[in-house]
Design a protein around this motif. Structure first.
Motif, short mmCIF file in Angstrom:
data_model
loop_
_atom_site.label_atom_id
_atom_site.label_comp_id
_atom_site.label_asym_id
_atom_site.label_seq_id
_atom_site.Cartn_x
_atom_site.Cartn_y
_atom_site.Cartn_z
N ASP A 271 20.70 -20.48 -14.79
CA ASP A 271 21.35 -21.15 -13.66
C ASP A 271 21.74 -20.14 -12.58
O ASP A 271 22.21 -19.04 -12.87
N ASP A 272 21.56 -20.55 -11.34
CA ASP A 272 21.87 -19.70 -10.19
C ASP A 272 23.32 -19.94 -9.75
O ASP A 272 23.59 -20.52 -8.71
N VAL A 273 24.24 -19.49 -10.60
CA VAL A 273 25.67 -19.62 -10.32
C VAL A 273 26.32 -18.27 -10.59
O VAL A 273 25.85 -17.50 -11.44
N PRO A 274 27.41 -17.94 -9.89
CA PRO A 274 28.03 -16.62 -10.06
C PRO A 274 28.44 -16.30 -11.49
O PRO A 274 28.40 -15.14 -11.90
N ALA A 275 28.82 -17.31 -12.27
CA ALA A 275 29.21 -17.06 -13.66
C ALA A 275 28.08 -16.40 -14.44
O ALA A 275 28.33 -15.66 -15.40
N VAL A 276 26.83 -16.63 -14.00
CA VAL A 276 25.65 -16.03 -14.64
C VAL A 276 25.11 -14.86 -13.83
O VAL A 276 24.89 -13.77 -14.36
N THR A 277 24.93 -15.06 -12.53
CA THR A 277 24.26 -14.04 -11.72
C THR A 277 25.09 -12.78 -11.55
O THR A 277 24.54 -11.72 -11.24
N ARG A 278 26.40 -12.87 -11.74
CA ARG A 278 27.25 -11.69 -11.59
C ARG A 278 27.54 -11.00 -12.92
O ARG A 278 28.35 -10.08 -12.99
N LEU A 279 26.86 -11.44 -13.98
CA LEU A 279 26.96 -10.72 -15.25
C LEU A 279 26.29 -9.36 -15.11
O LEU A 279 25.35 -9.18 -14.32
N ASP A 280 26.77 -8.39 -15.90
CA ASP A 280 26.13 -7.08 -15.95
C ASP A 280 24.65 -7.29 -16.29
O ASP A 280 24.34 -8.01 -17.25
N PRO A 281 23.72 -6.70 -15.54
CA PRO A 281 22.30 -6.92 -15.79
C PRO A 281 21.87 -6.57 -17.22
O PRO A 281 20.99 -7.24 -17.78
N ARG A 282 22.50 -5.58 -17.82
CA ARG A 282 22.14 -5.21 -19.20
C ARG A 282 22.54 -6.31 -20.17
O ARG A 282 21.80 -6.61 -21.11
N LEU A 283 23.71 -6.90 -19.96
CA LEU A 283 24.16 -7.99 -20.81
C LEU A 283 23.26 -9.20 -20.64
O LEU A 283 22.85 -9.82 -21.63
#
Length: 201
Positions: free
Chosen positions: A73-85
């Motif tokens: 999903d293109d939402v900040p809760a997902v897109t702002r996660l650390d890329p490694r995580l």
């Protein structure tokens, strides 16, 4: 097969009783199998959260009560996660899908003000900062604010990650939060000992 179905049913029943959200008990539908977790005030109808706080929205990482998001999903809760995580979660989710297990989140990245709202609500609920800290971290202390933690929504996904997540670096961190996972496994895929609750680290 009957035994497995019974175990799934028992786990699901436990989840319903224990519904909370990691570091946001009662706000979302993450849940654990270690007994009932505390309930915080509900977040209203999806337009905000907390008691007397400024309204929270999608830009804060807020996910309305009872809703979940997918890793795509293109939402900040997902897109702002650390890329490694996020990459580790994607790899684990691909493997879990082979067993018909789907990963969804009740929480991912959160803004600092969202996290602080959750902490303030917990203090109101439990009467002290010390007790609240067992379930919720202050706004500037949470791994969610740094995009380094997620709350898994379903019992089957929690169970899969508990058993296999270390292979992807993903570990349950707190013994009282079966839904909260971080990227903490060592290079051999071994998870550290779980902390009893949020006050331990």
């Amino acid at each position: 097969m009957r035994l497995r179905n019974l175990l799934v049913a028992v786990t699901a029943a436990t989840i319903v009783v224990a519904i909370t959200g990691c570091s946001s008990p009662g706000i979302h539908s993450g849940a654990g199998s270690l007994g009932a977790a505390p309930q915080l005030p509900s977040a209203g109808s999806g337009s905000g959260a907390g008691s007397g706080s400024a309204q929270l929205g999608q830009d804060d990482g807020y996910i309305p009560t009872g809703e979940t998001v997918a890793l795509t999903d293109d939402v900040p809760a997902v897109t702002r996660l650390d890329p490694r995580l996020l990459e580790a979660l994607d790899r684990a989710a691909t493997a879990a899908a082979d067993r018909d297990v789907t990963f969804t989140l009740t929480d991912g990245w959160r803004s600092e003000r969202y996290q602080q709202t959750l902490f303030d609500d917990a203090v109101q609920k439990y009467g002290s900062e010390e007790e609240a800290s067992k379930w919720v971290k202050r706004g500037d202390e949470s791994k969610h604010v740094r995009g380094e933690a997620v709350d898994i929504a379903t019992a089957d996904a929690m169970d899969w990650l508990t058993r296999f997540g270390g292979e992807y670096g993903l570990c349950q961190v707190y013994a009282n939060e079966a839904w909260h996972f971080e990227l903490t496994a060592d290079s051999d895929g071994v998870c550290p000992a779980q902390l009893p609750d949020g006050t331990a680290g």
